[in-house]
Design a protein around this motif. Structure first.
Motif, PDB file in Angstrom:
ATOM      1  N   TYR A 223       0.861  -1.182   0.000  1.00 39.52           N
ATOM      2  CA  TYR A 223       0.000   0.000   0.000  1.00 39.52           C
ATOM      3  C   TYR A 223       0.894   1.227   0.000  1.00 39.52           C
ATOM      4  O   TYR A 223       2.113   1.128   0.169  1.00 39.52           O
ATOM      5  CB  TYR A 223      -0.914  -0.015   1.234  1.00 39.52           C
ATOM      6  CG  TYR A 223      -0.180   0.066   2.550  1.00 39.52           C
ATOM      7  CD1 TYR A 223      -0.123   1.250   3.276  1.00 39.52           C
ATOM      8  CD2 TYR A 223       0.506  -1.050   3.050  1.00 39.52           C
ATOM      9  CE1 TYR A 223       0.581   1.319   4.471  1.00 39.52           C
ATOM     10  CE2 TYR A 223       1.202  -0.977   4.249  1.00 39.52           C
ATOM     11  CZ  TYR A 223       1.236   0.205   4.945  1.00 39.52           C
ATOM     12  OH  TYR A 223       1.935   0.273   6.123  1.00 39.52           O
TER      13      TYR A 223
ATOM     14  N   LEU B 123      -4.664  -0.136   9.008  1.00 38.21           N
ATOM     15  CA  LEU B 123      -4.392  -1.416   8.352  1.00 38.21           C
ATOM     16  C   LEU B 123      -3.843  -2.444   9.330  1.00 38.21           C
ATOM     17  O   LEU B 123      -4.161  -3.637   9.248  1.00 38.21           O
ATOM     18  CB  LEU B 123      -3.428  -1.223   7.189  1.00 38.21           C
ATOM     19  CG  LEU B 123      -3.970  -0.433   5.992  1.00 38.21           C
ATOM     20  CD1 LEU B 123      -2.868  -0.201   4.953  1.00 38.21           C
ATOM     21  CD2 LEU B 123      -5.155  -1.144   5.354  1.00 38.21           C
TER      22      LEU B 123
ATOM     23  N   LEU C  55     -10.729  -7.653   3.674  1.00 41.41           N
ATOM     24  CA  LEU C  55     -10.467  -6.230   3.483  1.00 41.41           C
ATOM     25  C   LEU C  55     -11.690  -5.490   2.951  1.00 41.41           C
ATOM     26  O   LEU C  55     -11.866  -4.299   3.221  1.00 41.41           O
ATOM     27  CB  LEU C  55      -9.298  -6.034   2.506  1.00 41.41           C
ATOM     28  CG  LEU C  55      -7.902  -6.370   3.019  1.00 41.41           C
ATOM     29  CD1 LEU C  55      -6.908  -6.391   1.861  1.00 41.41           C
ATOM     30  CD2 LEU C  55      -7.459  -5.363   4.081  1.00 41.41           C
TER      31      LEU C  55
END
Length: 418
Positions: A38, A47, A326
């Motif tokens: 990312y 995250l 996710l």
């Protein structure tokens, strides 16, 4: 003979050990390690929390987070793709998607969606469409951006004008901009900037019934009369109605800075500007946002990130479990609470409540009438052509019609070469 067996055993031990040490993904006890790439440092803590929540359901899957700043991100991915070492799961955006999908760097997920009977209805259709290529789906949505009409309540109040509302047509915007423009105070009704296509003229093209690129990615839309007229209407805010700063002025001082200092009463802008407008003392107090005005229809560009799986991943089952998590409701709520608009419908309440002085519901409503960010295999080539030629028009060097003709010709050449 005995010596032979000893040597053989030693050989096998070292061989198996070497194989085990080179395989980061899977192990004999069923555990797996996957890498997740990312680019936003601001989302790192969120995250990490998502990974912790994921591990409660899947304790045997270790997730290694890999942060790379955006300006280096796709360069690093390109190199990894060439070397066959892409991360198992990684963030993808619209402008780069087709290049990766068409070069078979990404794993199609249609069959997995079907086999798991995964419900896609909570995600905006425009966002799902952004990550489809040749009838195959390659990503589940993470988050998204849409576009609204930001306005200065103080300037509206001083001019005695009602705030923008859902009934506004394009002519209402023009008339309000005229009333708000005050040359003596260097105040303009609106900023018709072009530096960010997603937040500006793409939206007038779509709302006017035009298009940027055909659905099959083979044709430019810049020869379509509706496209040209949609650009012309936006251009006229500067050159006909005189209610916007000139292109030269906005090159010197960008439109956002003008809005933040009370010199511009309205501007098209995307939801990704919320943190900046919230942090700015002036806009935090005086700004709000409304729906974009209706032209032939009400429309806007939707763009957002998708989580994709590398074609060369050795742990696709584990990667798929992580991708679905996710994009799950649980992960979406965690994103919303951190200030990111989740793609999962019904989880945005925490996000809209995070900044009560802005009407953030607008961006969710605009998602209902949104169209995917325009992309092809090599988006950057023709998007540069668009920007260069429109800059010449905005500067008065050529007309909108001439710019559109040049864009259409050059864009068709790029698309033909793809």
């Amino acid at each position: 003979m005995k010596k032979f067996y000893v040597v053989l055993i030693i050989f096998l031990v070292f061989t198996l050990g070497a194989c085990s040490s080179n395989d980061e993904g899977a192990s004999a006890d069923g555990k797996a390690t996957i890498k997740y790439a990312y680019w936003d440092k601001n989302q790192e803590d969120m995250l990490k929390d998502i990974v912790k929540a994921f591990n409660k359901d899947y304790p045997n899957i270790q997730v290694k987070l890999e942060l790379t700043p955006y300006d280096q991100y796709f360069t690093k991915l390109d190199a990894a793709a060439t070397g066959g070492s892409l991360p198992d799961v990684f963030w993808m955006n619209g402008p780069n998607f087709v290049k990766y999908a068409s070069n078979e760097m990404l794993e199609p997920i249609n069959n997995r969606i079907k086999d798991d009977e995964l419900d896609l209805s909570p995600y905006p259709k425009g966002l799902l469409g952004l990550y489809q290529y040749e009838d195959k789906t390659y990503a589940l949505p993470k988050d998204y951006d849409t576009v609204g009409l930001w306005y200065n309540k103080k300037l509206f109040d001083e001019a005695g004008i009602d705030y923008p509302n859902e009934a506004w047509k394009w002519d209402d915007l023009v008339e309000a901009a005229k009333a708000l423009t005050n040359p003596d105070k260097d105040i303009y009704g609106i900023a018709a900037f072009i530096q960010d296509a997603q937040a500006s003229y793409f939206n007038t093209i779509l709302a006017n019934g035009g298009y940027i690129i055909s659905e099959d990615k083979t044709e430019s839309g810049f020869d379509d009369p509706n496209t040209i007229d949609g650009i012309q209407k936006y251009y006229d805010l500067i050159h006909k109605h005189k209610v916007s700063p000139t292109h030269a002025q906005m090159e010197t001082t960008d439109a956002t800075s003008m809005f933040e200092s009370g010199k511009v009463a309205m501007m098209f802008q995307a939801s990704y500007m919320i943190p900046q407008f919230k942090a700015n003392e002036y806009t935090n107090e005086h700004a709000d946002v409304a729906l974009l005005p209706e032209m032939q229809k009400r429309s806007n560009v939707i763009h957002g990130l998708g989580n994709v799986i590398a074609k060369n991943s050795e742990n696709k089952d584990a990667a798929w479990k992580f991708v679905t998590f996710l994009s799950s409701e649980k992960a979406a709520v965690m994103q919303a609470e951190s200030g990111i608009i989740p793609a999962y419908e019904g989880t945005q309440d925490a996000w809209t409540k995070s900044t009560p002085n802005f009407n953030l519901q607008v961006f969710l409503d605009m998602a209902e009438v949104a169209e995917p960010y325009p992309v092809s295999k090599d988006t950057s080539k023709w998007s540069t052509t668009i920007q260069d030629n429109l800059a010449k028009a905005w500067s008065g060097q050529i007309t909108v019609e001439e710019a559109s003709e040049k864009i259409d010709k050059q864009m068709e050449e790029v698309l033909a070469s793809e």
